[in-house]
Scaffold this motif. Structure first.
Motif, PDB file in Angstrom:
ATOM      1  N   UNK A  21       5.810 -14.005  88.055  1.00 52.39           N
ATOM      2  CA  UNK A  21       6.715 -13.314  86.926  1.00 52.39           C
ATOM      3  C   UNK A  21       6.180 -12.242  86.179  1.00 52.39           C
ATOM      4  N   UNK A  22       7.079 -11.130  85.915  1.00 53.24           N
ATOM      5  CA  UNK A  22       6.774  -9.984  85.377  1.00 53.24           C
ATOM      6  C   UNK A  22       7.406  -9.666  83.852  1.00 53.24           C
ATOM      7  N   UNK A  23       6.936  -9.613  82.725  1.00 55.05           N
ATOM      8  CA  UNK A  23       7.508  -9.295  81.512  1.00 55.05           C
ATOM      9  C   UNK A  23       6.901  -8.263  80.958  1.00 55.05           C
ATOM     10  N   UNK A  24       7.518  -7.502  79.919  1.00 55.70           N
ATOM     11  CA  UNK A  24       7.167  -6.252  79.157  1.00 55.70           C
ATOM     12  C   UNK A  24       8.350  -5.359  79.209  1.00 55.70           C
ATOM     13  N   UNK A  25       8.081  -4.076  78.650  1.00 63.52           N
ATOM     14  CA  UNK A  25       6.984  -3.729  78.147  1.00 63.52           C
ATOM     15  C   UNK A  25       6.500  -4.535  77.057  1.00 63.52           C
ATOM     16  N   UNK A  26       5.065  -4.901  76.954  1.00 66.90           N
ATOM     17  CA  UNK A  26       4.472  -5.668  75.932  1.00 66.90           C
ATOM     18  C   UNK A  26       4.512  -4.904  74.728  1.00 66.90           C
ATOM     19  N   UNK A  27       4.664  -5.552  73.570  1.00 71.86           N
ATOM     20  CA  UNK A  27       4.650  -4.871  72.342  1.00 71.86           C
ATOM     21  C   UNK A  27       3.830  -5.712  71.162  1.00 71.86           C
ATOM     22  N   UNK A  28       3.638  -5.162  69.903  1.00 72.41           N
ATOM     23  CA  UNK A  28       3.258  -5.983  68.970  1.00 72.41           C
ATOM     24  C   UNK A  28       1.878  -6.200  69.160  1.00 72.41           C
ATOM     25  N   UNK A  29       1.138  -7.408  68.421  1.00 68.88           N
ATOM     26  CA  UNK A  29      -0.213  -7.509  68.351  1.00 68.88           C
ATOM     27  C   UNK A  29      -0.865  -7.186  67.181  1.00 68.88           C
ATOM     28  N   UNK A  30      -1.979  -7.498  66.779  1.00 61.69           N
ATOM     29  CA  UNK A  30      -2.883  -6.979  65.649  1.00 61.69           C
ATOM     30  C   UNK A  30      -3.009  -5.322  65.658  1.00 61.69           C
ATOM     31  N   UNK A  31      -3.249  -4.875  66.913  1.00 68.33           N
ATOM     32  CA  UNK A  31      -3.298  -3.641  66.675  1.00 68.33           C
ATOM     33  C   UNK A  31      -2.190  -2.394  67.115  1.00 68.33           C
ATOM     34  N   UNK A  32      -1.442  -3.395  67.735  1.00 67.38           N
ATOM     35  CA  UNK A  32       0.006  -2.500  67.958  1.00 67.38           C
ATOM     36  C   UNK A  32      -0.073  -1.722  69.010  1.00 67.38           C
ATOM     37  N   UNK A 140     -14.094 -11.898  78.194  1.00 69.53           N
ATOM     38  CA  UNK A 140     -15.466 -11.263  77.672  1.00 69.53           C
ATOM     39  C   UNK A 140     -16.472 -12.223  78.213  1.00 69.53           C
ATOM     40  N   UNK A 141     -17.915 -11.634  78.114  1.00 67.58           N
ATOM     41  CA  UNK A 141     -19.040 -12.795  78.095  1.00 67.58           C
ATOM     42  C   UNK A 141     -18.953 -13.739  77.134  1.00 67.58           C
ATOM     43  N   UNK A 142     -19.429 -15.074  77.636  1.00 68.22           N
ATOM     44  CA  UNK A 142     -19.561 -16.262  76.799  1.00 68.22           C
ATOM     45  C   UNK A 142     -20.194 -16.056  75.512  1.00 68.22           C
ATOM     46  N   UNK A 143     -21.379 -15.082  75.676  1.00 71.71           N
ATOM     47  CA  UNK A 143     -22.245 -15.135  74.487  1.00 71.71           C
ATOM     48  C   UNK A 143     -21.969 -14.073  73.725  1.00 71.71           C
ATOM     49  N   UNK A 144     -20.999 -12.886  74.000  1.00 72.24           N
ATOM     50  CA  UNK A 144     -20.546 -11.841  73.184  1.00 72.24           C
ATOM     51  C   UNK A 144     -19.332 -11.475  73.674  1.00 72.24           C
ATOM     52  N   UNK A 145     -18.126 -12.105  73.320  1.00 69.28           N
ATOM     53  CA  UNK A 145     -16.802 -11.823  73.799  1.00 69.28           C
ATOM     54  C   UNK A 145     -16.464 -10.656  73.311  1.00 69.28           C
ATOM     55  N   UNK A 146     -15.948  -9.531  74.278  1.00 69.08           N
ATOM     56  CA  UNK A 146     -15.516  -8.300  73.906  1.00 69.08           C
ATOM     57  C   UNK A 146     -14.324  -8.108  74.859  1.00 69.08           C
ATOM     58  N   UNK A 147     -13.639  -9.158  75.553  1.00 71.79           N
ATOM     59  CA  UNK A 147     -12.408  -9.016  76.398  1.00 71.79           C
ATOM     60  C   UNK A 147     -11.200  -8.785  75.529  1.00 71.79           C
ATOM     61  N   UNK A 148     -10.065  -8.707  76.123  1.00 66.95           N
ATOM     62  CA  UNK A 148      -8.963  -8.563  75.822  1.00 66.95           C
ATOM     63  C   UNK A 148      -8.601  -9.466  74.512  1.00 66.95           C
ATOM     64  N   UNK A 149      -8.881 -10.764  74.867  1.00 63.28           N
ATOM     65  CA  UNK A 149      -8.584 -11.709  73.788  1.00 63.28           C
ATOM     66  C   UNK A 149      -9.391 -11.469  72.414  1.00 63.28           C
ATOM     67  N   UNK A 150     -10.687 -11.268  72.487  1.00 62.94           N
ATOM     68  CA  UNK A 150     -11.384 -10.890  71.285  1.00 62.94           C
ATOM     69  C   UNK A 150     -10.859  -9.468  70.758  1.00 62.94           C
ATOM     70  N   UNK A 151     -10.336  -8.649  71.422  1.00 64.34           N
ATOM     71  CA  UNK A 151      -9.926  -7.459  70.789  1.00 64.34           C
ATOM     72  C   UNK A 151      -8.575  -7.493  69.950  1.00 64.34           C
ATOM     73  N   UNK A 152      -7.829  -8.384  70.555  1.00 63.75           N
ATOM     74  CA  UNK A 152      -6.481  -8.776  70.143  1.00 63.75           C
ATOM     75  C   UNK A 152      -5.709  -9.763  70.610  1.00 63.75           C
ATOM     76  N   UNK A 153      -6.303 -10.987  69.712  1.00 62.27           N
ATOM     77  CA  UNK A 153      -5.915 -12.275  70.352  1.00 62.27           C
ATOM     78  C   UNK A 153      -4.442 -12.581  70.049  1.00 62.27           C
ATOM     79  N   UNK A 154      -3.683 -11.971  69.196  1.00 62.61           N
ATOM     80  CA  UNK A 154      -2.321 -12.075  69.044  1.00 62.61           C
ATOM     81  C   UNK A 154      -1.416 -11.483  70.198  1.00 62.61           C
ATOM     82  N   UNK A 155      -2.026 -10.276  70.565  1.00 59.53           N
ATOM     83  CA  UNK A 155      -1.297  -9.678  71.921  1.00 59.53           C
ATOM     84  C   UNK A 155      -1.884 -10.139  73.176  1.00 59.53           C
ATOM     85  N   UNK A 156      -3.000 -10.704  73.385  1.00 62.79           N
ATOM     86  CA  UNK A 156      -3.546 -11.215  74.833  1.00 62.79           C
ATOM     87  C   UNK A 156      -3.964 -12.616  74.534  1.00 62.79           C
ATOM     88  N   UNK A 157      -3.564 -13.353  73.666  1.00 59.79           N
ATOM     89  CA  UNK A 157      -4.167 -14.941  73.700  1.00 59.79           C
ATOM     90  C   UNK A 157      -3.410 -15.677  74.847  1.00 59.79           C
TER      91      UNK A 157
END
Length: 465
Positions: A21-32, A140-157
């Motif tokens: 399934x495809x959804x979008x365009x995605x909007x919102x999130x902490x960073x917008x 992201x890496x387990x020891x220092x998460x910098x992936x999408x979820x860490x960058x904007x958990x609201x958008x990518x959680x």
């Protein structure tokens, strides 16, 4: 019925069977806004983000090993897992701009977050789609998460990645979602553009993934019409490995029986690693090695310096996109270019040592694609750097050592002498097809700005009344 047609039919069936399934365009999130988005509105482009969910399969060897010739015998594995990932879509707003080619980019996750964006040639009539194909990019890496979820958990959680064993099928499904056979009835991430062909592109670690895809997955999907692995060390990746671990049996060439064209674009950094699997140029393959350039490029410093390499392979990479597009769309084969000169086994250091790049009197590589700053040098360039404090991958930055003022004065008495030779070298590169005409003017302007330093300290000529 052609082999390509059979692949497309099979791909369409798999697409409907996957239940994605495809959804979008995605909007919102902490960073917008989407991670990695670049403002390209002034180029007539629109950036949107979509989420793709479904069930992915893994792949495995059917028999034998990851052989150096790339002729791997593989099959889809029984394992399946649910996923939800994202597509970053950059497309022309005006359909009249679109040339029919979509660049599907395997986003690079070596840094622990995703790297890759649409720029240069990709914004001259193409659509560009960045795919979050790997787990590290999302979690992201387990020891220092910098992936999408860490960058904007609201958008990518809500994103879910089952592991990189499934990255190849995720990449395939992403491609189908933007390809010629996509379903446009309900939601079209390309806004109704008439897609004719897909090109898969990946850099560095992602080039290794793409090499595995070419040798082990393309035979089952046939979704892509061509490939550009660039800054590619010539090593595939084992299907089940995460990130860069678990190499697939060392180096491997691109399989010779591939039914679509491939252009590999490499800097000097990759030359010695790639040397053992160098393929011959053919009706479906080109290897381009750009002398003097490095895997990672830094800005040229204002003052003379010894540091990271500022000479970029970028113009040749941009040219490769256009050449592959024309190769697929119009049947126009790209130029066959000389490779960087290499001495096998390291010569005097022993036959078991690493191959060595052969260098000229200025310390620059001989052979290969020669951009103007190598043909008319003002520095010694190397694709092989050293580790430096605070620099995780210092060896990838290469080195550049500017010539001192005495050597510059001996080579080029003034800026006019330098620029005359430099512009002639640029003209040759354009004629060869290694620099696009659209890129030449900016390169010439940068060279002219630098050349002014050659006249510093010279006496002004007498003015005759």
């Amino acid at each position: 019925m052609s082999l390509k047609t059979i692949f497309v039919i099979a791909a369409g069936f798999a697409l409907s069977a996957a239940g994605e399934s495809l959804t979008g365009p995605v909007t919102g999130g902490e960073r917008g806004s989407p991670f990695g988005a670049v403002d390209v509105a002034d180029r007539g482009y629109l950036t949107e983000e979509y989420f793709l969910a479904g069930s992915a399969t893994a792949y495995e060897l059917a028999e034998g090993e990851h052989t150096p010739d790339g002729l791997w015998k593989t099959r889809p594995a029984a394992d399946k897992a649910d996923f939800k990932t994202r597509l970053l879509v950059v497309r022309p707003e005006d359909s009249e701009m679109f040339n029919g080619t979509v660049i599907v980019f395997w986003l690079n996750v070596t840094a622990g977050f995703e790297l890759g964006s649409a720029s240069g040639e990709a914004l001259r009539g193409y659509a560009w789609v960045g795919v979050s194909a790997q787990k590290i990019g999302i979690d992201g890496f387990p020891q220092d998460p910098q992936g999408l979820k860490a960058w904007d958990s609201e958008r990518y959680g809500s994103l879910v990645h089952p592991g990189d064993a499934y990255s190849y099928d995720i990449f395939t499904q992403a491609a189908r979602a933007v390809g010629p056979e996509r379903d446009t009835d309900d939601l079209d991430p390309l806004g109704g553009l008439d897609v004719e062909r897909l090109i898969a592109v990946g850099a560095s670690q992602s080039a290794g993934r793409l090499r595995t895809y070419i040798n082990g997955v393309h035979q089952h999907t046939g979704v892509f019409d061509g490939y550009i692995p660039f800054i590619d060390f010539g090593r595939g990746v084992a299907f089940a490995s995460d990130l860069t671990g678990g190499r697939g049996g060392g180096g491997s060439s691109i399989r010779a029986d591939l039914d679509v064209p491939v252009i590999v674009v490499n800097s000097e950094t990759e030359v010695t690693s790639y040397y053992g699997v160098r393929e011959e140029d053919s009706e479906r393959f080109r290897l381009w090695e750009v002398a003097g350039t490095a895997h990672v490029t830094v800005p040229r410093p204002e003052e003379p310096d010894t540091g990271g390499n500022w000479l970029s392979y970028g113009p040749v990479y941009d040219a490769s996109i256009r050449h592959l597009h024309r190769w697929i769309a119009d049947g126009v084969e790209p130029p066959r270019m000389p490779r960087v000169d290499v001495q096998p086994g390291g010569g005097e250091t022993g036959v078991a040592a690493r191959p060595q790049v052969v260098r000229d009197a200025h310390g620059n590589a001989m052979g290969g694609i020669r951009l103007p700053d190598i043909e008319v040098p003002t520095a010694s360039h190397s694709g092989f750097g050293v580790q430096r404090p605070g620099m995780r991958f210092g060896f990838l930055y290469g080195e550049a050592t500017d010539f001192d003022s005495a050597k510059l004065a001996d080579l080029y008495p003034g800026s006019a002498d330098y620029l005359t030779a430099w512009r002639a070298a640029l003209d040759r590169a354009v004629e060869q097809g290694m620099v696009l005409p659209e890129d030449a003017a900016a390169m010439a302007d940068a060279a002219a700005a630098w050349a002014a330093r050659l006249d510093v300290g010279q006496e002004e000529p007498d003015v005759v009344e």
